[in-house]
Scaffold this motif. Sequence first.
Motif, short mmCIF file in Angstrom:
data_model
loop_
_atom_site.label_atom_id
_atom_site.label_comp_id
_atom_site.label_asym_id
_atom_site.label_seq_id
_atom_site.Cartn_x
_atom_site.Cartn_y
_atom_site.Cartn_z
N LEU A 116 8.26 19.80 -9.39
CA LEU A 116 7.89 18.72 -10.29
C LEU A 116 8.98 17.64 -10.29
CD1 LEU A 116 6.51 20.74 -13.34
CD2 LEU A 116 5.20 19.24 -11.82
N MET A 117 8.56 16.40 -10.23
CA MET A 117 9.49 15.28 -10.16
C MET A 117 10.21 15.10 -11.50
SD MET A 117 7.35 12.43 -7.99
CE MET A 117 8.70 11.26 -8.08
N ALA A 118 11.52 15.12 -11.47
CA ALA A 118 12.32 14.90 -12.67
C ALA A 118 12.81 13.45 -12.70
CB ALA A 118 13.52 15.85 -12.67
N ASN A 119 13.17 13.00 -13.89
CA ASN A 119 13.75 11.67 -14.09
C ASN A 119 12.84 10.55 -13.59
OD1 ASN A 119 16.25 12.82 -15.10
ND2 ASN A 119 16.72 13.34 -12.98
N VAL A 120 11.55 10.69 -13.81
CA VAL A 120 10.61 9.61 -13.48
C VAL A 120 10.79 8.52 -14.52
CG1 VAL A 120 8.18 8.98 -13.26
CG2 VAL A 120 8.98 11.19 -12.39
N ASP A 121 11.34 7.38 -14.11
CA ASP A 121 11.64 6.34 -15.09
C ASP A 121 10.48 5.37 -15.27
OD1 ASP A 121 11.79 4.51 -12.96
OD2 ASP A 121 13.96 4.64 -12.82
N THR A 122 10.61 4.50 -16.25
CA THR A 122 9.50 3.59 -16.56
C THR A 122 9.28 2.56 -15.47
OG1 THR A 122 11.04 2.29 -17.93
CG2 THR A 122 9.61 3.86 -19.07
N ASP A 123 10.32 2.26 -14.66
CA ASP A 123 10.13 1.35 -13.54
C ASP A 123 9.30 2.01 -12.45
OD1 ASP A 123 10.76 -1.27 -12.33
OD2 ASP A 123 11.78 -0.06 -10.82
N MET A 124 9.42 3.33 -12.32
CA MET A 124 8.57 4.04 -11.37
C MET A 124 7.14 4.14 -11.91
SD MET A 124 9.07 7.89 -9.76
CE MET A 124 10.68 7.46 -9.07
N ILE A 125 7.02 4.33 -13.23
CA ILE A 125 5.68 4.41 -13.83
C ILE A 125 4.94 3.09 -13.66
CG2 ILE A 125 4.39 4.76 -15.98
CD1 ILE A 125 6.70 6.58 -16.90
N ILE A 126 5.61 1.98 -13.96
CA ILE A 126 5.02 0.66 -13.70
C ILE A 126 6.14 -0.33 -13.37
CG2 ILE A 126 4.89 0.12 -16.18
CD1 ILE A 126 2.33 -1.54 -15.43
N PRO A 127 6.22 -0.78 -12.13
CA PRO A 127 7.29 -1.69 -11.70
C PRO A 127 7.27 -3.03 -12.42
CG PRO A 127 6.22 -0.66 -9.81
CD PRO A 127 5.38 -0.34 -11.01
N LYS A 128 8.40 -3.70 -12.37
CA LYS A 128 8.63 -4.93 -13.14
C LYS A 128 7.63 -6.04 -12.84
CE LYS A 128 12.21 -6.39 -9.86
NZ LYS A 128 11.98 -5.23 -8.95
N GLN A 129 7.10 -6.11 -11.60
CA GLN A 129 6.20 -7.21 -11.26
C GLN A 129 4.87 -7.16 -12.01
OE1 GLN A 129 7.30 -4.85 -9.16
NE2 GLN A 129 5.82 -4.36 -7.54
N PHE A 130 4.61 -6.04 -12.68
CA PHE A 130 3.36 -5.90 -13.43
C PHE A 130 3.56 -6.12 -14.93
CE2 PHE A 130 2.81 -3.42 -9.55
CZ PHE A 130 1.60 -3.90 -9.09
N LEU A 131 4.72 -6.61 -15.31
CA LEU A 131 5.04 -6.77 -16.73
C LEU A 131 4.84 -8.19 -17.25
CD1 LEU A 131 8.34 -4.67 -16.93
CD2 LEU A 131 5.97 -3.88 -17.07
N LYS A 132 4.14 -9.01 -16.49
CA LYS A 132 3.97 -10.42 -16.88
C LYS A 132 2.84 -10.62 -17.88
CE LYS A 132 5.62 -11.89 -12.35
NZ LYS A 132 5.27 -12.60 -11.08
N THR A 133 2.17 -9.57 -18.26
CA THR A 133 1.04 -9.69 -19.18
C THR A 133 1.27 -8.85 -20.44
OG1 THR A 133 -1.35 -9.30 -19.42
CG2 THR A 133 -0.13 -7.77 -18.02
N THR A 134 0.65 -9.28 -21.51
CA THR A 134 0.66 -8.47 -22.73
C THR A 134 -0.71 -7.81 -22.92
OG1 THR A 134 0.03 -10.42 -24.05
CG2 THR A 134 2.39 -9.90 -23.87
N GLU A 135 -1.60 -8.01 -21.96
CA GLU A 135 -2.90 -7.35 -22.00
C GLU A 135 -2.74 -5.90 -21.57
OE1 GLU A 135 -5.65 -8.74 -23.14
OE2 GLU A 135 -4.61 -10.64 -23.49
#
Length: 209
Positions: A20-39
């Motif tokens: 099982l993958m340990a230390n899965v961070d939020t950047d791995m969950i969703i990278p920064k380029q997808f953070l331009k929306t509040t939807e």
Amino acid sequence: MKAFTTLTSTAASLTDNGRLMANVDTDMIIPKQFLKTTEREGLSEGLFYELKTKADGSPNPDFVLNKPAAAGAGILIAGENFGCGSSREHAPWALLDQGITCVIAPSFADIFHNNCYKNGILPIVLPVDVCEGLAAQTGGANHRFTVDLASQTITTPDGQQIAFDVDNGRKASLLEGLDEIGETMHSASAIETYESGRKLSMPWLERQA
């Protein structure tokens, strides 16, 4: 927020070289380029983007969520310290947009753990060996799990029942589908009673300057 009561679903496990993958961070969950929306809709496109996509942009057939057996999976099983890194709330939003409403791991980063409850996701903490045992039952035919929040149990595909702990207050909020605003509105009557009493006992506070 949608209430979480009972979930019966297939499960997907995040693994690396069979563990099982340990230390899965939020950047791995969703990278920064997808953070331009509040939807909150459409974020599943960025969910685990660097894992599920090859360098040329084509789907990675080896990534678990791209496999037919994981189609429609509502449960994700991962390793220790899941959701570490930044506090981006887009991470649970992306999981929800994918249809994942329960994450099982040996431990979670605190902020991500809190954000899960705020968005209707049930984070379940179980020992490493138990998580690995659950992961071993994913990927096969008819591998359906049932997560029952009221009884705080997970029923595995082989019929085993596993108990889990959850804070009583957070459990109640999930069962009723109450986020922080909903919890406040749930106490509207008590707030109004307090405000009315305060106006009588401390009328000077109502005077305008």
